[in-house]
Design an enzyme around this catalytic site. Structure first.
Site, PDB file in Angstrom:
ATOM      1  N   TYR A  10       0.794  -1.155   0.082  1.00 46.51           N
ATOM      2  CA  TYR A  10      -0.245  -0.129  -0.117  1.00 46.51           C
ATOM      3  C   TYR A  10       0.835   1.246   0.183  1.00 46.51           C
ATOM      4  O   TYR A  10       0.383   2.252  -0.362  1.00 46.51           O
ATOM      5  CB  TYR A  10      -1.070  -0.057   1.039  1.00 46.51           C
ATOM      6  CG  TYR A  10      -2.317  -0.920   0.871  1.00 46.51           C
ATOM      7  CD1 TYR A  10      -3.223  -0.479   0.028  1.00 46.51           C
ATOM      8  CD2 TYR A  10      -2.289  -2.246   1.079  1.00 46.51           C
ATOM      9  CE1 TYR A  10      -4.100  -1.106  -0.706  1.00 46.51           C
ATOM     10  CE2 TYR A  10      -3.303  -3.060   0.551  1.00 46.51           C
ATOM     11  CZ  TYR A  10      -4.349  -2.292  -0.103  1.00 46.51           C
ATOM     12  OH  TYR A  10      -5.496  -3.093  -0.819  1.00 46.51           O
ATOM     13  N   HIS A  64      -5.638  -2.778   6.832  1.00 50.44           N
ATOM     14  CA  HIS A  64      -4.573  -4.010   5.861  1.00 50.44           C
ATOM     15  C   HIS A  64      -3.928  -4.783   6.896  1.00 50.44           C
ATOM     16  O   HIS A  64      -2.974  -5.522   6.184  1.00 50.44           O
ATOM     17  CB  HIS A  64      -4.006  -3.111   4.751  1.00 50.44           C
ATOM     18  CG  HIS A  64      -4.909  -2.712   3.695  1.00 50.44           C
ATOM     19  ND1 HIS A  64      -5.955  -3.517   2.976  1.00 50.44           N
ATOM     20  CD2 HIS A  64      -5.577  -1.251   3.378  1.00 50.44           C
ATOM     21  CE1 HIS A  64      -6.749  -2.840   2.308  1.00 50.44           C
ATOM     22  NE2 HIS A  64      -6.286  -1.636   2.366  1.00 50.44           N
ATOM     23  N   HIS A  98       1.341 -17.074   9.597  1.00 53.34           N
ATOM     24  CA  HIS A  98       2.586 -16.350   9.560  1.00 53.34           C
ATOM     25  C   HIS A  98       3.721 -17.197  10.363  1.00 53.34           C
ATOM     26  O   HIS A  98       3.226 -18.024  11.176  1.00 53.34           O
ATOM     27  CB  HIS A  98       2.423 -14.843  10.188  1.00 53.34           C
ATOM     28  CG  HIS A  98       1.470 -14.194   9.277  1.00 53.34           C
ATOM     29  ND1 HIS A  98       0.141 -14.116   9.558  1.00 53.34           N
ATOM     30  CD2 HIS A  98       1.708 -13.130   8.438  1.00 53.34           C
ATOM     31  CE1 HIS A  98      -0.552 -13.411   8.738  1.00 53.34           C
ATOM     32  NE2 HIS A  98       0.483 -12.625   8.202  1.00 53.34           N
TER      33      HIS A  98
END
Lengths: 747, 747
Positions: A273, A428, A479
């Site tokens: 972004y 985000h 993750h």
């Protein structure tokens, strides 16, 4: 909570007192200048990079002119015809207008004028876009964001043909198209315009840029400082669960510049972004730099905009691809058009860093404006120097105190660790405290999954975020970090996660062969403190540098900890026994576990669990100091994914049961090579023979690493006093170590 | 069955009568010649490709000389130290010996001499290699195959330093090393030496080459014609279930040249083994060409050796990678050292085809011998012309009557169909009658799985074939062809499969925009006739050429047919509903089904089932004319694979129940593009609107293809009389078609 509208208002009013040095009378004055155009015209034909771009852009625009102008009635989501057509229109108009200035050929100005008048004719009666999914619907597009894109580009186009148009033509366009357009994406859509969010940056830039071109100071002020907050419902939330408005009542371009960028130029949403946001930031800043030099926009916050360009380049791998932190699409790179803009403008206004010319050369194109000609001349004149990426520690948070992202690189990006100990990253953000990914040159060794979205591919949810982005990609278990009790950090709740950030313990890249970063997270799980120390170490007995990971957990009760490693490639060998289930079931019900199949489960066969795999023509080995009661799991992404929205990638996971305080210690080596052409397997075995935790208490964790040549080294992390003044003294297995500073490594 | 030993013997005795024109007195005379060496020395420094190779090889050899010579006691399988060391030794000795000739520097000759005497010292007392897995154990290596490799290279090394050695030195090497070495891999290992199999070719070449250097005519005869069969147990079988010896009693180099190569140069085991076999074929042939010109070896069987080089190059994709037919490791390509040899020798002795210089340029290296200097001179003098691959139909079988392999290419390899209707392919064959794979440039669109083996990677079964090669990779369901009643062709039995082959119906590549191949298989399933017709078609309304697949089955009872398509990439969209199971189970128990998970199952929602996926930055769509009762399945490879030996690749499968006579009609399009940098999705939808079987009886199948622009075309296959004289007349949906030849396509 009521935002501080008084503060915002006072800023707004203060701004009104500053004399507006509008140069609306001279055009172009936004991204191009009269002086710049003269320079371009005189250099044309002698600057290969610029000339090549002109040729390419001209071919593209000529082809579009051949096809004729189409401004269809808006109807589709992204990927659909009307969306893609209007998107292409603004790109083409901006390019054609620039060609008009560069080539002084009225064909291009006429094309832009005709297109603008087609829009003028349709816009005044245009209702909201028929698609209703957005929190802020546009008119040409389904969301204001895309309308703002349109205006950012069309402002440039308008500026470049301003003098070509008659005053009555300009009046018509401004009255019927540009001003109502700017009002719709701002006054009529405050939930879009007044946020601290990348969407708003586009809105701010759009309104500000058309304001600069039209010489409309009110629009410029609205762009810079937002809409006064007493005109807005300040407590709304967006679809992602985030608060719409900044809690301290800030809005507008300057707030968006202050807030998401750290003093080091790291953008809290992550590089994907940041790349997207850089364009409106830099293009509007360039416009302000030209039209409002009084604002000294590139000096704002100690030159954060230029630092942001450096930070973004630092967050790319050896192929120029951005690390997909938070929501990030893999493959996006500094070859994107936004980075051409960023690199050219940063070079032009930011001290002409010759390393940027190296990136520009690789990009193979430049902006067709003042910045682009600067770059092309620099390249032509041989001024480029190699852009060599180094290790870097980037703070997060507006004031740089909300954790950060560290990138450790050895040599020529032979091994690159990306360690994330940042803030939530707005809407985000992913729930991945103390996670990491590992690269060797441009290859992923251990991956960050990135986002679950097929950007602009209509067949996959209209090209928008897929539900698996929330159910999988954002969750902790997706993750390379610890999930406690099969629950994501902060329970996967944005309201909680956005209140917290990890904290740097120390960062030290002074010794290129022992680079270390360490950070602490105390809020992801109340009652649990996670401290992760990661080092890139190069030893003589090893072909290449390796990664050391010391992940310590201190908890006030017994928990289950899962630590996965998402490898890419094919399993070669392990040194433990495991069972392979006959049927594959999901590993859990929620927090992303519902998307993992269990492909194998076993228990350690020795103190040092070893797992080797191969990929990218190389060998990799993970060695981990495990306990006999640990479970070792092979997982595969893809359960409960009926639309095949997720990649079927594999993971290796260490599960530790009933542990309170514990430490996970692992090494990751890359070694050797394999070619299917020569069929030679070189150095396919790990160089590590033993890996042990040799000391562990509240203040220290000490690890010994024995290599196959018989040498042993010790790595100690000190958690108590990390200052360089304090002298640590520690007995480990009969040896007394003395040192100062937060870590010790004996080779 | 007893092989015809009388025939073999008579051949052998006949050969003994031919005067042996040995030139053992002049050296080098094997791969290099005195004249060639003179040419090289005079050209040195003026031929870039040759000079570059000399520089590279010299650097490599110098480094080895620095390290010193090591000839360890044999102990390991491939991948292990002793194996890799001895392997590297013979490569280095050959290179050093060549450098001695090229550079006239005795350092290199001395290195080779010293190494040979280390071997001489150890060999006379060397027992069989301690690893027992091979059907024919070597001494330096675990299998005779590798010992033969050693001798092929060492023969060249010996030849090149022959004159440097004193006569007593030569005597010692020949008596204690070379002759016993040659005897071990031949007389002592007939099960290795006397087969028609690529292993034997190495053995034959090894014995023959050392024979040529030593001037030992008996060894040369043994190499050419094999060991007389009355000295051998002729009915043994090897580990793969194949007969060891040729059923007609042939053996030796000439038998190996006659038998597996078709008159078109196709090698029945497939390109991966053809590549491997080419080296001994060509290097020994080159030696015979120099030392035994009377044999006219390159004219043998109408020049099959040179045709084989062309055939092999034709069996590669746009990146030069070989199609993995039968047992083939993906990624093996014409950049392999064997192809450097093949291309250089083919150019040198085979009419100097200038297209071969194009390949040599890409390879970037040449042989350091007479052939290499020819190539390097040709390249230097600008004689290379582009090697443009075209469509080709290669027969299989020694006399070219056992089916074949067709490769249809459109334009610059924009779409490449590989259609296999060949014989079994000896012990490396797969049960994949009428299977195909599809490529676009160097990308796989629909894959052939290839082999299940990690060649030379010790951790994976010692680098040898894995059991999944038999249980999965060879099975029919692993291929893009029909499996009947969940049983492989020929029940997966080599004894049956090796008796049969498919038969060409017709092949026609005369119209580049409508290229068609069709073949018939009647033996894979007794009582069932399978006829598959595949076409590459380019129409104006389509962005790119597409594949049409008309797969007809006629059976005397009702069966279940499975037709899978192994796509690579991510599922985008389908036009039918399907269920996704909560747990993944194996699809069956045997014939490869035990390795497939079922990830989704549904039924057609329309006449034309459509499935789109994306990969390689492109979009792909499969459209298939399905029946309402068909099952549509998403499968994933990986069940019952506890060692992770298989790739987790996906398949889309059409299952038709209770069908006797039926036809599967499908199209495969590649279209559009996607870039993660621009995030633009271009032409992501199929151009096909309808796909129907409009006529089907014993003599004809007619298909209509309607595109999105509204145009419809008809494709008819005629099964009865395919001659160009016969005029077909057929009424299809009210239209009368008249044509001659085996197919009709109306655009």
């Amino acid at each position: 909570m009521k935002p501080n509208t008084r503060f915002a208002l006072s800023l707004f009013m203060l701004a009104m007192l500053v004399p507006v040095l509008s140069q609306a009378g001279e055009h172009p004055n936004l991204i191009m200048t009269k002086a710049g155009v003269e320079k371009i015209r005189s250099a044309l034909g002698t600057v290969p990079l610029f000339d090549a771009t002109v040729e390419k852009v001209q071919a593209e625009v000529d082809e579009e002119i051949e096809l004729g102008i189409d401004t269809p009635v808006p109807k589709d989501y992204s990927g659909g015809y009307t969306h893609e057509r209007h998107k292409r229109n603004f790109f083409m108009a901006q390019k054609a207008a620039v060609l008009y200035q560069v080539l002084d050929d009225e064909k291009y100005a006429g094309y832009v004028r005709d297109m603008l008048f087609q829009y003028e004719a349709m816009y005044k009666d245009l209702p909201l876009h028929p698609k209703t999914r957005s929190y802020a619907r546009g008119k040409l597009f389904w969301q204001c964001l895309n309308d703002a894109n349109w205006l950012v580009y069309m402002s440039q186009a308008y500026d470049a043909i301003y003098d070509y148009l008659s005053p009555p033509e300009r009046q018509r366009l401004e009255d019927n198209l540009f001003r109502p357009f700017a009002d719709h994406i701002s006054i009529d859509s405050p939930q879009f315009f007044n946020r601290v969010h990348n969407h708003s940056t586009w809105g701010n830039a759009a309104v500000g840029m058309i304001g600069l071109v039209m010489g409309d100071d009110a629009l410029v002020e609205r762009a810079l400082y937002g809409i006064p907050f007493d005109e807005v419902d300040a407590d709304g939330k967006d679809d992602d669960g985030g608060f719409i408005y900044s809690r301290d009542g800030k809005a507008g371009f300057l707030a968006n510049l202050d807030e998401p960028f750290s003093p080091d130029g790291y953008y809290t949403e992550g590089p994907y972004y940041q790349r997207y946001a850089m364009y409106p930031f830099l293009i509007f800043a360039q416009g302000l730099h030209n039209a409002r030099p009084d604002l000294k926009i590139f000096d704002h916050k100690n030159g954060v905009l230029l630092k942001a360009v450096d930070a973004l380049l630092a967050l790319s791998d050896a192929d120029g691809e951005f690390f997909p932190l938070n929501d990030g699409q893999k493959g996006m790179s500094y070859y994107a058009r936004e980075l051409v803009t960023a690199v050219d403008i940063a070079y032009h206004v930011g001290g002409r860093d010759p390393r940027l010319l190296d990136i520009a050369q690789r990009q193979g194109q430049v902006l067709l404006d003042d910045a682009g000609i600067s770059v092309a001349l620099g390249v032509r004149d041989g001024e480029a120097v190699p852009y060599e990426k180094t290790s870097v520690n980037l703070s997060d948070g507006a004031d740089g105190t909300q954790g950060g992202v560290a990138v450790l690189r050895h040599g020529d990006e032979n091994l690159t660790l990306v360690f994330k100990y940042a803030a939530q990253g707005l809407s985000h953000g992913h729930y991945d405290k103390l996670s990491f990914s590992l690269y060797e040159k441009g290859d992923e060794v251990l991956q960050d999954y990135g986002l679950a979205r097929f950007v602009n591919i209509e067949q996959k949810g209209g090209g928008n975020y897929l539900k698996e982005n929330t159910s999988w990609a954002k969750q902790t278990i997706a993750h390379n970090t610890i999930t406690q009790n099969e629950t994501s950090h902060f329970q996967g709740k944005y309201e909680i996660g956005s209140q917290h950030h990890s904290v740097l313990h120390f960062y030290d890249d002074t010794d290129p062969d022992v680079q270390v970063v360490s950070a602490t997270e105390t809020n992801a799980y109340p009652g649990t403190t996670m401290r992760r120390t990661m080092a890139i170490i190069k030893r003589d007995a090893f072909e290449r540098p390796f990664l050391l990971d010391v992940f310590r957990v201190d908890a006030d009760e017994e928990n289950q900890y899962d630590l996965p490693f998402y490898f890419l490639g094919q399993v070669l060998t392990v040194n433990f026994d495991y069972e392979s289930p006959a049927t594959l079931r999901a590993l859990g019900e929620e927090y992303g576990y519902q998307h993992l199949y269990l492909e194998g489960v076993g228990t350690p066969g020795s103190e040092a669990t070893r797992f080797s795999w191969m990929g990218n023509g190389k060998f990799y080995t993970l060695t981990s100091a495990t306990r006999a009661s640990d479970e070792l799991m092979f997982t595969r992404i893809g359960a409960n994914d009926p639309d095949f929205n997720l990649r079927r990638d594999a993971g290796f996971m260490i599960r530790r049961h009933g542990a309170g305080d514990t430490v996970f210690v692992s090494t990751v080596e890359t070694h050797g090579s394999y070619s299917p052409v020569t069929e030679l397997a070189v150095n396919s075995n790990s160089s590590i023979a033993t890996l042990k935790v040799v000391y562990h208490d509240a203040d220290y964790t000490a690890v010994s690493i024995g290599d196959v040549s018989g040498e042993t080294s010790v790595f100690v992390v000190a958690y108590s006093d990390s200052s360089s003044e304090f002298e640590h003294v520690l007995d480990v297995e009969g040896v007394t170590y003395q040192w100062s500073g937060p870590y010790l490594y004996t080779n």
